[in-house]
Design a protein around this motif. Structure first.
Motif, short mmCIF file in Angstrom:
data_model
loop_
_atom_site.label_atom_id
_atom_site.label_comp_id
_atom_site.label_asym_id
_atom_site.label_seq_id
_atom_site.Cartn_x
_atom_site.Cartn_y
_atom_site.Cartn_z
N MET A 99 50.82 7.83 -35.86
CA MET A 99 51.43 9.36 -35.15
C MET A 99 50.79 8.96 -33.52
N VAL A 100 51.14 7.87 -32.86
CA VAL A 100 50.95 7.98 -31.47
C VAL A 100 52.27 8.21 -30.76
N ALA A 101 52.30 9.44 -29.90
CA ALA A 101 53.73 9.81 -29.50
C ALA A 101 53.66 9.80 -27.98
N SER A 102 52.54 9.39 -27.23
CA SER A 102 52.61 9.05 -25.81
C SER A 102 51.80 8.12 -25.42
N ALA A 163 59.17 3.21 -24.65
CA ALA A 163 58.76 2.09 -23.52
C ALA A 163 57.49 2.40 -22.80
N GLU A 164 56.90 3.66 -22.58
CA GLU A 164 55.61 4.01 -21.88
C GLU A 164 54.55 3.55 -23.05
N ILE A 165 54.48 3.78 -24.48
CA ILE A 165 53.49 3.60 -25.10
C ILE A 165 53.30 1.99 -24.97
N ALA A 166 54.65 1.13 -25.49
CA ALA A 166 54.64 -0.21 -25.57
C ALA A 166 54.02 -0.74 -24.32
N ALA A 167 54.29 -0.31 -23.26
CA ALA A 167 53.66 -0.73 -21.81
C ALA A 167 51.98 -0.54 -21.72
N VAL A 168 51.48 -0.15 -22.44
CA VAL A 168 49.95 0.41 -22.43
C VAL A 168 49.25 -0.97 -22.62
N ASP A 169 48.46 -1.38 -21.42
CA ASP A 169 47.71 -2.58 -21.57
C ASP A 169 46.68 -2.37 -22.75
N GLY A 173 51.11 -4.05 -30.14
CA GLY A 173 52.55 -4.02 -30.76
C GLY A 173 52.72 -2.58 -31.38
N VAL A 174 54.11 -2.20 -31.61
CA VAL A 174 54.31 -0.88 -32.19
C VAL A 174 54.97 -1.23 -33.60
#
Length: 271
Positions: A99-102, A163-169, A173-174
Protein backbone atom coordinates in the motif's frame (compact mmCIF):
# COMPACT_ATOMS: atom_id res chain seq x y z
CA UNK A 1 35.49 -16.75 11.27
CA UNK A 2 33.07 -13.89 10.45
CA UNK A 3 29.86 -14.96 8.73
CA UNK A 4 28.47 -13.60 5.48
CA UNK A 5 24.82 -13.01 4.67
CA UNK A 6 23.01 -14.23 1.57
CA UNK A 7 22.70 -12.17 -1.62
CA UNK A 8 19.55 -10.05 -1.70
CA UNK A 9 16.53 -10.16 -3.97
CA UNK A 10 18.01 -7.05 -5.61
CA UNK A 11 21.12 -9.09 -6.43
CA UNK A 12 19.04 -11.99 -7.76
CA UNK A 13 17.07 -9.67 -10.04
CA UNK A 14 20.25 -8.01 -11.29
CA UNK A 15 21.91 -11.33 -12.07
CA UNK A 16 18.86 -13.01 -13.62
CA UNK A 17 18.64 -13.67 -17.35
CA UNK A 18 14.87 -14.29 -17.16
CA UNK A 19 11.94 -13.19 -15.00
CA UNK A 20 11.99 -14.63 -11.48
CA UNK A 21 8.92 -16.66 -10.49
CA UNK A 22 7.74 -16.83 -6.91
CA UNK A 23 4.89 -17.90 -4.68
CA UNK A 24 3.33 -16.88 -1.37
CA UNK A 25 3.65 -18.59 1.98
CA UNK A 26 0.43 -17.75 3.78
CA UNK A 27 -0.02 -20.51 6.36
CA UNK A 28 2.70 -19.60 8.84
CA UNK A 29 3.96 -23.19 8.68
CA UNK A 30 7.74 -23.79 8.60
CA UNK A 31 7.04 -27.31 7.30
CA UNK A 32 5.15 -26.03 4.26
CA UNK A 33 7.79 -23.31 3.80
CA UNK A 34 10.49 -25.97 3.60
CA UNK A 35 8.48 -28.08 1.17
CA UNK A 36 8.04 -25.07 -1.12
CA UNK A 37 11.66 -23.99 -0.70
CA UNK A 38 12.84 -27.24 -2.24
CA UNK A 39 10.51 -26.99 -5.23
CA UNK A 40 12.86 -25.12 -7.56
CA UNK A 41 10.88 -21.87 -7.34
CA UNK A 42 12.95 -18.66 -7.52
CA UNK A 43 11.54 -16.77 -4.54
CA UNK A 44 9.09 -17.14 -1.68
CA UNK A 45 6.96 -14.44 -0.09
CA UNK A 46 6.27 -14.85 3.63
CA UNK A 47 3.07 -12.87 4.01
CA UNK A 48 2.32 -10.96 7.22
CA UNK A 49 -0.38 -8.77 5.68
CA UNK A 50 -3.03 -11.37 4.86
CA UNK A 51 -1.52 -14.50 6.43
CA UNK A 52 -1.42 -15.52 10.12
CA UNK A 53 2.31 -14.90 10.41
CA UNK A 54 4.03 -13.57 13.51
CA UNK A 55 7.63 -12.56 14.15
CA UNK A 56 8.24 -16.06 15.47
CA UNK A 57 6.80 -17.85 12.44
CA UNK A 58 8.62 -15.47 10.09
CA UNK A 59 11.95 -16.25 11.76
CA UNK A 60 11.26 -19.99 11.73
CA UNK A 61 10.45 -19.92 8.03
CA UNK A 62 13.54 -17.86 7.23
CA UNK A 63 15.60 -20.44 9.08
CA UNK A 64 14.27 -23.44 7.16
CA UNK A 65 14.30 -21.64 3.80
CA UNK A 66 17.98 -20.73 4.32
CA UNK A 67 18.96 -24.34 3.60
CA UNK A 68 17.71 -24.05 0.00
CA UNK A 69 18.77 -22.02 -3.09
CA UNK A 70 15.72 -19.75 -3.04
CA UNK A 71 15.25 -16.10 -2.05
CA UNK A 72 12.93 -15.29 0.86
CA UNK A 73 10.95 -12.04 0.84
CA UNK A 74 8.80 -10.91 3.78
CA UNK A 75 5.73 -8.75 3.26
CA UNK A 76 5.16 -6.66 6.38
CA UNK A 77 1.54 -5.86 7.29
CA UNK A 78 1.97 -2.13 6.70
CA UNK A 79 4.53 0.63 6.33
CA UNK A 80 5.52 0.96 9.98
CA UNK A 81 9.12 1.51 11.16
CA UNK A 82 8.68 -0.53 14.35
CA UNK A 83 7.36 -3.60 12.56
CA UNK A 84 9.97 -3.23 9.81
CA UNK A 85 12.73 -3.01 12.44
CA UNK A 86 11.50 -6.16 14.14
CA UNK A 87 11.18 -8.11 10.88
CA UNK A 88 14.67 -7.08 9.82
CA UNK A 89 16.00 -8.20 13.20
CA UNK A 90 14.56 -11.69 12.57
CA UNK A 91 17.05 -11.92 9.71
CA UNK A 92 14.83 -10.88 6.81
CA UNK A 93 16.97 -9.38 4.06
CA UNK A 94 14.21 -8.66 1.54
CA UNK A 95 11.08 -6.70 2.38
CA UNK A 96 7.86 -6.00 0.51
CA UNK A 97 5.96 -3.01 1.89
CA UNK A 98 2.28 -2.91 0.86
CA UNK A 99 0.00 0.00 0.00
CA UNK A 100 2.67 2.55 -0.95
CA UNK A 101 0.94 5.35 -2.84
CA UNK A 102 3.42 8.25 -2.88
CA UNK A 103 7.10 9.09 -3.00
CA UNK A 104 6.88 10.25 0.62
CA UNK A 105 5.59 6.86 1.71
CA UNK A 106 8.34 5.17 -0.30
CA UNK A 107 10.97 7.35 1.37
CA UNK A 108 9.53 6.43 4.77
CA UNK A 109 9.95 2.74 3.92
CA UNK A 110 13.55 3.34 2.85
CA UNK A 111 14.27 5.19 6.10
CA UNK A 112 12.79 2.30 8.09
CA UNK A 113 15.22 -0.24 6.60
CA UNK A 114 18.33 1.92 7.09
CA UNK A 115 20.25 2.79 10.21
CA UNK A 116 20.96 6.43 11.08
CA UNK A 117 22.10 8.80 9.75
CA UNK A 118 20.48 7.62 6.49
CA UNK A 119 17.39 6.22 8.21
CA UNK A 120 15.57 5.54 11.45
CA UNK A 121 16.06 1.81 12.05
CA UNK A 122 16.82 1.14 15.69
CA UNK A 123 20.22 -0.42 16.36
CA UNK A 124 19.97 -3.72 18.22
CA UNK A 125 21.64 -6.10 15.82
CA UNK A 126 23.94 -7.69 18.41
CA UNK A 127 20.80 -9.11 20.04
CA UNK A 128 19.25 -10.38 16.81
CA UNK A 129 19.51 -12.92 14.05
CA UNK A 130 20.01 -10.12 11.49
CA UNK A 131 23.73 -9.92 12.31
CA UNK A 132 23.84 -13.54 13.46
CA UNK A 133 24.32 -12.15 16.96
CA UNK A 134 27.27 -9.91 16.01
CA UNK A 135 29.00 -12.65 14.00
CA UNK A 136 28.67 -10.73 10.72
CA UNK A 137 31.56 -8.29 10.55
CA UNK A 138 30.61 -4.59 10.12
CA UNK A 139 26.92 -5.45 10.00
CA UNK A 140 25.74 -2.07 11.30
CA UNK A 141 27.97 -0.13 8.91
CA UNK A 142 27.08 -2.26 5.86
CA UNK A 143 23.50 -3.26 6.66
CA UNK A 144 21.97 -1.25 3.82
CA UNK A 145 23.83 -3.43 1.31
CA UNK A 146 22.35 -6.58 2.84
CA UNK A 147 18.70 -5.49 2.54
CA UNK A 148 16.54 -5.01 -0.54
CA UNK A 149 13.22 -3.17 -0.60
CA UNK A 150 10.25 -3.69 -2.89
CA UNK A 151 7.18 -1.48 -2.54
CA UNK A 152 3.70 -2.53 -3.56
CA UNK A 153 1.51 -0.40 -5.82
CA UNK A 154 -2.16 -1.17 -5.22
CA UNK A 155 -4.30 1.92 -5.87
CA UNK A 156 -5.12 4.48 -8.52
CA UNK A 157 -3.14 7.09 -6.56
CA UNK A 158 -0.14 4.79 -6.52
CA UNK A 159 -0.35 4.26 -10.28
CA UNK A 160 -0.48 8.02 -10.82
CA UNK A 161 2.65 8.42 -8.70
CA UNK A 162 4.43 5.27 -9.91
CA UNK A 163 7.25 7.16 -11.60
CA UNK A 164 7.98 9.20 -8.47
CA UNK A 165 7.78 6.11 -6.25
CA UNK A 166 10.12 4.09 -8.44
CA UNK A 167 12.61 6.97 -8.60
CA UNK A 168 13.12 7.02 -4.82
CA UNK A 169 16.69 6.09 -3.92
CA UNK A 170 16.62 2.86 -1.93
CA UNK A 171 13.55 1.42 -3.63
CA UNK A 172 14.80 -1.58 -5.59
CA UNK A 173 11.56 -2.42 -7.36
CA UNK A 174 7.79 -2.23 -7.39
CA UNK A 175 5.20 -5.00 -7.25
CA UNK A 176 1.67 -4.37 -8.53
CA UNK A 177 -1.27 -5.92 -6.67
CA UNK A 178 -4.09 -6.18 -9.24
CA UNK A 179 -6.78 -7.23 -6.73
CA UNK A 180 -6.60 -4.08 -4.60
CA UNK A 181 -5.88 -2.01 -7.69
CA UNK A 182 -9.00 -3.25 -9.45
CA UNK A 183 -11.07 -2.46 -6.35
CA UNK A 184 -9.54 1.01 -6.19
CA UNK A 185 -10.57 1.52 -9.82
CA UNK A 186 -14.17 0.58 -9.07
CA UNK A 187 -13.73 -2.85 -10.68
CA UNK A 188 -13.51 -5.23 -7.69
CA UNK A 189 -12.70 -8.80 -8.65
CA UNK A 190 -11.94 -7.83 -12.25
CA UNK A 191 -8.16 -8.12 -12.31
CA UNK A 192 -8.32 -9.01 -16.00
CA UNK A 193 -10.29 -5.90 -16.98
CA UNK A 194 -8.50 -4.01 -19.78
CA UNK A 195 -8.28 -0.85 -17.69
CA UNK A 196 -6.64 -2.73 -14.82
CA UNK A 197 -4.20 -4.46 -17.16
CA UNK A 198 -3.36 -1.11 -18.75
CA UNK A 199 -2.66 0.38 -15.31
CA UNK A 200 -0.30 -2.49 -14.51
CA UNK A 201 1.53 -1.86 -17.78
CA UNK A 202 1.85 1.83 -16.87
CA UNK A 203 3.59 0.85 -13.65
CA UNK A 204 5.95 -1.44 -15.54
CA UNK A 205 6.87 1.41 -17.86
CA UNK A 206 7.37 3.88 -15.01
CA UNK A 207 9.59 1.49 -13.06
CA UNK A 208 11.71 0.61 -16.06
CA UNK A 209 12.11 4.27 -16.96
CA UNK A 210 13.52 4.81 -13.46
CA UNK A 211 15.90 1.89 -13.90
CA UNK A 212 14.02 -0.26 -11.37
CA UNK A 213 12.50 -3.75 -11.53
CA UNK A 214 8.77 -4.31 -11.89
CA UNK A 215 6.68 -7.28 -10.79
CA UNK A 216 3.07 -8.31 -10.39
CA UNK A 217 0.85 -10.82 -8.59
CA UNK A 218 -0.82 -13.08 -11.16
CA UNK A 219 -2.20 -16.38 -9.93
CA UNK A 220 -4.10 -16.97 -13.18
CA UNK A 221 -1.66 -18.67 -15.61
CA UNK A 222 -2.96 -16.80 -18.67
CA UNK A 223 -2.57 -13.46 -16.91
CA UNK A 224 0.89 -14.46 -15.71
CA UNK A 225 2.00 -15.34 -19.24
CA UNK A 226 0.66 -12.03 -20.56
CA UNK A 227 2.43 -9.99 -17.88
CA UNK A 228 5.69 -11.83 -18.48
CA UNK A 229 5.36 -11.03 -22.18
CA UNK A 230 4.70 -7.38 -21.23
CA UNK A 231 8.01 -7.13 -19.40
CA UNK A 232 7.49 -8.24 -15.79
CA UNK A 233 10.87 -8.82 -14.16
CA UNK A 234 9.40 -10.93 -11.36
CA UNK A 235 6.03 -12.46 -10.66
CA UNK A 236 4.21 -14.31 -7.90
CA UNK A 237 2.24 -17.11 -9.51
CA UNK A 238 0.50 -18.91 -6.65
CA UNK A 239 0.42 -19.54 -2.90
CA UNK A 240 0.70 -22.50 -0.57
CA UNK A 241 -2.96 -22.14 0.44
CA UNK A 242 -4.08 -21.79 -3.19
CA UNK A 243 -2.22 -24.90 -4.31
CA UNK A 244 -3.60 -26.88 -1.38
CA UNK A 245 -7.16 -25.62 -1.91
CA UNK A 246 -7.24 -26.31 -5.65
CA UNK A 247 -5.36 -29.60 -5.30
CA UNK A 248 -7.65 -30.92 -2.57
CA UNK A 249 -10.71 -29.84 -4.59
CA UNK A 250 -9.39 -31.68 -7.64
CA UNK A 251 -8.79 -34.78 -5.54
CA UNK A 252 -12.31 -34.67 -4.16
CA UNK A 253 -13.83 -34.08 -7.59
CA UNK A 254 -11.85 -36.98 -9.05
CA UNK A 255 -13.03 -39.55 -6.54
CA UNK A 256 -16.27 -38.01 -5.24
CA UNK A 257 -18.07 -36.53 -8.27
CA UNK A 258 -20.97 -35.29 -6.15
CA UNK A 259 -18.65 -33.33 -3.83
CA UNK A 260 -19.23 -30.10 -5.74
CA UNK A 261 -15.60 -29.05 -5.29
CA UNK A 262 -15.00 -26.68 -8.20
CA UNK A 263 -12.43 -24.15 -6.97
CA UNK A 264 -14.65 -21.11 -7.23
CA UNK A 265 -12.46 -18.23 -8.29
CA UNK A 266 -9.81 -18.37 -5.57
CA UNK A 267 -6.97 -18.74 -8.06
CA UNK A 268 -7.27 -15.15 -9.28
CA UNK A 269 -7.79 -13.40 -5.94
CA UNK A 270 -4.26 -12.01 -5.78
CA UNK A 271 -3.46 -9.07 -3.54
Amino acid sequence: MPLRLDPTFRDALTDADRPLIGMWLSTGSPLLAEICAGSGIDWLLIDMEHGPNTLTTVQQQLQVIAAYPVTAVVRVPFNDPVIIKQVLDTGAQNLLVPMVASAAEARAAVAAVRYPPEGVRGVGSALARSSRWARVARYVQDAATTVSLIVQIESTDAVEHAAEIAAVDGVDGVLVGPADLSASMGLPGQQDHPEVVAAVHRVFEAAHAAGKRAGVNAFDPAAADAYLAAGADFLSASADVTLLARGSEALAARFIPASGATGSGGATDTY
